[in-house]
Design a protein around this motif. Sequence first.
Motif, PDB file in Angstrom:
ATOM      1  N   HIS A 188      17.039 -38.818  24.989  1.00  0.00           N
ATOM      2  CA  HIS A 188      18.126 -37.982  24.484  1.00  0.00           C
ATOM      3  C   HIS A 188      19.086 -37.640  25.622  1.00  0.00           C
ATOM      4  O   HIS A 188      18.671 -37.403  26.739  1.00  0.00           O
ATOM      5  N   THR A 214      22.041 -34.921  26.751  1.00  0.00           N
ATOM      6  CA  THR A 214      22.620 -33.631  26.389  1.00  0.00           C
ATOM      7  C   THR A 214      24.130 -33.729  26.211  1.00  0.00           C
ATOM      8  O   THR A 214      24.712 -32.943  25.479  1.00  0.00           O
ATOM      9  N   SER A 250      25.426 -28.501  23.126  1.00  0.00           N
ATOM     10  CA  SER A 250      24.698 -28.748  24.371  1.00  0.00           C
ATOM     11  C   SER A 250      23.347 -28.046  24.361  1.00  0.00           C
ATOM     12  O   SER A 250      22.331 -28.617  24.766  1.00  0.00           O
ATOM     13  N   GLN A 251      23.302 -26.802  23.872  1.00  0.00           N
ATOM     14  CA  GLN A 251      22.037 -26.069  23.824  1.00  0.00           C
ATOM     15  C   GLN A 251      21.059 -26.685  22.822  1.00  0.00           C
ATOM     16  O   GLN A 251      19.861 -26.759  23.079  1.00  0.00           O
ATOM     17  N   ILE A 252      21.570 -27.144  21.706  1.00  0.00           N
ATOM     18  CA  ILE A 252      20.703 -27.782  20.713  1.00  0.00           C
ATOM     19  C   ILE A 252      20.140 -29.092  21.270  1.00  0.00           C
ATOM     20  O   ILE A 252      18.950 -29.379  21.133  1.00  0.00           O
ATOM     21  N   GLU A 282      19.691 -29.865  24.373  1.00  0.00           N
ATOM     22  CA  GLU A 282      18.788 -29.557  25.474  1.00  0.00           C
ATOM     23  C   GLU A 282      17.374 -29.281  24.961  1.00  0.00           C
ATOM     24  O   GLU A 282      16.382 -29.590  25.617  1.00  0.00           O
ATOM     25  N   ARG A 283      17.276 -28.716  23.793  1.00  0.00           N
ATOM     26  CA  ARG A 283      15.982 -28.415  23.192  1.00  0.00           C
ATOM     27  C   ARG A 283      15.176 -29.697  22.946  1.00  0.00           C
ATOM     28  O   ARG A 283      13.959 -29.706  23.025  1.00  0.00           O
ATOM     29  N   TYR A 284      15.865 -30.791  22.646  1.00  0.00           N
ATOM     30  CA  TYR A 284      15.189 -32.052  22.339  1.00  0.00           C
ATOM     31  C   TYR A 284      15.051 -32.972  23.544  1.00  0.00           C
ATOM     32  O   TYR A 284      14.478 -34.041  23.440  1.00  0.00           O
ATOM     33  N   SER A 285      15.584 -32.584  24.697  1.00  0.00           N
ATOM     34  CA  SER A 285      15.558 -33.462  25.862  1.00  0.00           C
ATOM     35  C   SER A 285      14.394 -33.177  26.797  1.00  0.00           C
ATOM     36  O   SER A 285      14.332 -33.719  27.880  1.00  0.00           O
ATOM     37  N   LYS A 286      13.454 -32.344  26.385  1.00  0.00           N
ATOM     38  CA  LYS A 286      12.299 -32.047  27.224  1.00  0.00           C
ATOM     39  C   LYS A 286      11.407 -33.284  27.302  1.00  0.00           C
ATOM     40  O   LYS A 286      11.177 -33.964  26.305  1.00  0.00           O
TER      41      LYS A 286
END
Length: 147
Positions: free
Chosen positions: A50, A52, A92-94, A96-100
């Motif tokens: 993913h 960001t 961007s915040q959404i 970031e949640r999936y890019s861990k």
Amino acid sequence: MKVRLFSLFSAFAMAVLLTACAAPGSQQGSVTIRQGKIEQIAPTEIPTSHHTGVGAVLGGLAGVGIGSLIGGGTGRDVAMVVGAIGGSVAGSQIAERYSKPLEGQQIFVRTDSGVLVEVTQPVTPGLRVGQRVFIQGNGEGARVVPQ
């Protein structure tokens, strides 16, 4: 008669030539399964694919689209700018949640032929050092599974 004999000979020669080109086990997409014993397991992280930046761009575009529906004239322009900024931040915040990164294992297996193979894969419960395993596949698609 000569034409028929020549046709039969040509067909036979072509069949022999094509058969000689085929080697067993070398077909593309074939799966290789190797056996071995786990020598080491180390925890690791597997990065996700993913990005960001994509979330920020899509959020910004959505914000501009929603802002363009509000008011008219200068008010509409202001709403579009505010929507673009707000949408970019939210997107961007959404994203970031999936890019861990995913939890993974770096597994070192000594094959029966003596070759040391390293495979990084998502955590597979039940694998332990000294266990007999199969290594399925090659390259990025390789996986270690218990025997």
